[in-house]
Structures are given as structure tokens and as C-alpha cells.
Enzyme design. Structure first.
Site, PDB file in Angstrom:
ATOM      1  N   SER A 124     -50.239 -21.430  -1.204  1.00  0.00           N
ATOM      2  CA  SER A 124     -50.282 -22.953  -1.654  1.00  0.00           C
ATOM      3  C   SER A 124     -49.324 -23.719  -2.477  1.00  0.00           C
ATOM      4  O   SER A 124     -48.846 -23.108  -3.491  1.00  0.00           O
ATOM      5  CB  SER A 124     -51.736 -23.016  -2.409  1.00  0.00           C
ATOM      6  OG  SER A 124     -51.999 -24.299  -2.887  1.00  0.00           O
ATOM      7  N   TYR A 148     -56.975 -23.055  -9.686  1.00  0.00           N
ATOM      8  CA  TYR A 148     -56.972 -22.208  -8.197  1.00  0.00           C
ATOM      9  C   TYR A 148     -55.960 -22.502  -8.034  1.00  0.00           C
ATOM     10  O   TYR A 148     -55.006 -20.942  -7.700  1.00  0.00           O
ATOM     11  CB  TYR A 148     -57.706 -23.572  -7.482  1.00  0.00           C
ATOM     12  CG  TYR A 148     -56.483 -23.434  -5.890  1.00  0.00           C
ATOM     13  CD1 TYR A 148     -57.386 -22.096  -5.009  1.00  0.00           C
ATOM     14  CD2 TYR A 148     -56.442 -24.333  -5.761  1.00  0.00           C
ATOM     15  CE1 TYR A 148     -56.632 -21.883  -4.249  1.00  0.00           C
ATOM     16  CE2 TYR A 148     -54.981 -24.193  -3.923  1.00  0.00           C
ATOM     17  CZ  TYR A 148     -56.316 -22.639  -3.954  1.00  0.00           C
ATOM     18  OH  TYR A 148     -55.040 -22.396  -2.799  1.00  0.00           O
ATOM     19  N   LYS A 152     -53.270 -18.663  -7.644  1.00  0.00           N
ATOM     20  CA  LYS A 152     -51.948 -18.622  -6.186  1.00  0.00           C
ATOM     21  C   LYS A 152     -50.907 -17.952  -7.086  1.00  0.00           C
ATOM     22  O   LYS A 152     -50.517 -17.449  -6.651  1.00  0.00           O
ATOM     23  CB  LYS A 152     -51.947 -19.692  -5.669  1.00  0.00           C
ATOM     24  CG  LYS A 152     -52.991 -19.968  -5.130  1.00  0.00           C
ATOM     25  CD  LYS A 152     -53.946 -18.995  -3.701  1.00  0.00           C
ATOM     26  CE  LYS A 152     -54.531 -18.986  -2.703  1.00  0.00           C
ATOM     27  NZ  LYS A 152     -54.591 -18.261  -1.874  1.00  0.00           N
ATOM     28  N   ASP A 292     -54.843 -35.278  -9.465  1.00  0.00           N
ATOM     29  CA  ASP A 292     -54.139 -35.443  -7.707  1.00  0.00           C
ATOM     30  C   ASP A 292     -52.532 -35.907  -8.221  1.00  0.00           C
ATOM     31  O   ASP A 292     -51.914 -36.796  -9.337  1.00  0.00           O
ATOM     32  CB  ASP A 292     -54.532 -37.123  -7.352  1.00  0.00           C
ATOM     33  CG  ASP A 292     -56.003 -36.594  -6.800  1.00  0.00           C
ATOM     34  OD1 ASP A 292     -55.997 -35.311  -6.497  1.00  0.00           O
ATOM     35  OD2 ASP A 292     -56.924 -36.895  -6.125  1.00  0.00           O
TER      36      ASP A 292
END
Length: 332
Positions: A124, A148, A152, A292
Site C-alpha cells: 500500500s 495498518y 504492510k 488523513d
């Protein structure tokens, strides 16, 4: 050649499984159905003359994974199976490190046991954290903003270390940006059983009357229209990259960005959907969400040069196919 696809009934996994079948590969799908439906297997097999085999099981279950590998003679593994909710990973990081990292180790252990050398890993763009865009594969990672993304990144480190210790292993890491779209038939698309906070499914819900409006999280970013910018990429372009990666796996661990190299803002995405569908998408501006990123888009030049791959679909194609899938599915 036989390919094992873990998580092969999920959004990206199902489209990749179909394309592998169409390219003449024999496909075995391993999926625990935690965020997918068995009906997706029927759709895949209805669209291809070549049919996929299916095993229901979890990547943490070593007995089941070993049983799948004992089917024998896999040319390669495409490893999608992972948990992917940013919010859930923040609330339950242990779950994410166990499933995403330990699960990947289980698959890699079986690869080495059975001599499967070709391994394509679903990663990702979140591993770049808040690094400045456009990001290249050698961009120094910024602050990874959630477990998350860390999970990865940990898997990527493991793959690089394994490739150094065992030069017969040929892992390829594909870092996706924002995947949307659907198969051109309208029969296969994003059908998650959980919600992950991605904007496109919410736009579709508003368009289909399931929601009154969408929330736009922040319009005060330092961007032309104040909303966050992302690199959206069509799911079939992503699927094609996995096939090319299997065809061109090389010694050592290789890493590639999968994106268009162009950014689209939230307002631009909404406007494009309205133009393509002819529908109005009401929205309300809300406060920014923690974590974000303001701008995130790729430099995909390495994948173009080494894999002979490039994104063929533009943002209008992605929106068209997404909406077509919704219309076909619910017969609007």
C-alpha cells in the site's frame, strides 16, 4: 502454470484471479470469506472459460495453508489476504499485526517448504506515510500514521530480508494507491462486507439513494480546492500489474508503485461522478480526520520501465465502471 491467490475473492483479488484465468493460468483461491462472498467465485468462473479452484481457509491456519500447498507445483503466489481498515487497526493493532504480519510469514514459510519462489505481495502507498508527493519507490518513508500501514511496512522488510538470505526467492512488492473501478462486464466489482472509510463506496450509496449525502472531511487543505488529493487507479490496471509481475519476476526483492501519477481531489471526484452519471451528489463538509494525508500521488515510472506496465484507464473510466457495476447489480 498454477498460481495460488490468497484473498482471491476480495475486491482486487477477484479481478486479478479473473485476469490470471483469462491469461491461461490455473488459479487456486484461498479465502476465509471474512470480507468477501462465495458468490464472487461464481461470477469469476462465469466470466472465464478457465475455472478457478477454491479453498475456504485462513492464512493463520498452518494446517489448511500446508494442505493447499500440498496440491503441488505452484509457479507463484499472489498474496492479497490481509485486514485493511485504518480505523480498525488503530482500535485493535494486535489483530492487524497478527493477521497481516504473522499470516504473511505463514505463507512465506510454505513457499520455502514447497520451493515456490515467485511471490507477489499486495502492499500500500500508506507505507510512505506523510512523505511529500510524488513518491517514488526510493522515497524515504514519512511518519506512518496507523498500524495498518506499519503492518504492510513490516511485511515489506521481511520480504527484503528473505530475498537477501535466500537468493532463490523472488518477491515483488506492489504498492497500490487508491483502487476503484470494476470489471467492464458490470458483474464484478467492490463488494466488501465491511466499510473502510473509502470515499467511492459512499458516493455510490448516495447516488443509489442509500444515503442522503456524503461527508467531505476537510476543505481547508493547502490544495487548489481545499480538499485532499489522491491518486486513483482502476482495479483492472492493478490486476494487470500482478500478471506482469509474475511474468517478469527477477532476482532480489523488487518494489513498484501502482498509480496513474496524477492526483484527483475529493471535489473533482464528486464532480466527475456527477458528470458521468448525470446525478447530483449532495455533500457536507466535516472536520478533518486524524491521519488523513493532504496530498498523495505516485511516480509510477519504475513499473513502466521494468514491468512494461502503465495505467490505461482515466478517472472517468473508473467512475463509469464503478457506477455501471452498481447499476447492473441492483438493476437501476
Amino acid at each position: 502454470m498454477k498460481i495460488l491467490v490468497t484473498g482471491g475473492l476480495g475486491f482486487i483479488g477477484s479481478h486479478t484471479s479473473l485476469l490470471l484465468l483469462e491469461e491461461g493460468y490455473d488459479v487456486v483461491i484461498l479465502d476465509n470469506l471474512s470480507n468477501s462472498r462465495i458468490s464472487t467465485l461464481e461470477k469469476i468462473n462465469s466470466l472465464s472459460a478457465n475455472k478457478a479452484a477454491f479453498v475456504q481457509g485462513d492464512i493463520l491456519d498452518e494446517k489448511i495453508v500446508d494442505k493447499v500447498f500440498s496440491l503441488g507445483n505452484f509457479h507463484g503466489v499472489v498474496h492479497f489476504a490481509a485486514l485493511k481498515s485504518v480505523e480498525e487497526s488503530q482500535n485493535n493493532p494486535m489483530k492487524y499485526y497478527l493477521n497481516n504480519v504473522a499470516g504473511t510469514l505463514t505463507i512465506l514459510k510454505e513457499c520455502q517448504k514447497y520451493g515456490v519462489r515467485n511471490f507477489v505481495f499486495s502492499s500500500s502507498a500508506s507505507v510512505y506515510g506523510d512523505a511529500e508527493s510524488p513518491v517514488s519507490e526510493d522515497t524515504t518513508s514519512g511518519n506512518r500514521l496507523n498500524p495498518y500501514a506499519e503492518s504492510k511496512g513490516m511485511c515489506e522488510r521481511i520480504l527484503n530480508d528473505i530475498a537477501i538470505s535466500d537468493n532463490s526467492m523472488r518477491p515483488t512488492i506492489l504498492r497500490y494507491f487508491n483502487v476503484i473501478g470494476a470489471h467492464r462486464s458490470g458483474l464484478l466489482g467492490e463488494e466488501s462486507t465491511k466499510e473502510f472509510g473509502n470515499i467511492m463506496p459512499y458516493i455510490v450509496k448516495v447516488a443509489s439513494g442509500k444515503m442522503d449525502k456524503i461527508l467531505v472531511y476537510g476543505n481547508d487543505y493547502n490544495t487548489p480546492d481545499g480538499t485532499g488529493i489522491r491518486d486513483y487507479i482502476h482495479v483492472m490496471d492493478v490486476a494487470k500489474a500482478h500478471v506482469r509481475a509474475l511474468e517478469k519476476q527477477r532476482e532480489g526483492c523488487q518494489t513498484y508503485n501502482l498509480g496513474t501519477g496524477q492526483g484527483t481531489s475529493v471535489f473533482e471526484l464528486i464532480e466527475t461522478f456527477e458528470e458521468v452519471s448525470g446525478l447530483k451528489i449532495p455533500y457536507e463538509v466535516a472536520q478533518r480526520r486524524y491521519g488523513d494525508i493532504e496530498v498523495s500521488y505516485s511516480n509510477p515510472a519504475k513499473a513502466m520501465g521494468e514491468l512494461g506496465w502503465k495505467a490505461e484507464f482515466d478517472i472517468r473510466d473508473m467512475v463509469r465502471d464503478t457506477w455501471n457495476y452498481e447499476k447492473v447489480r441492483f438493476k437501476y
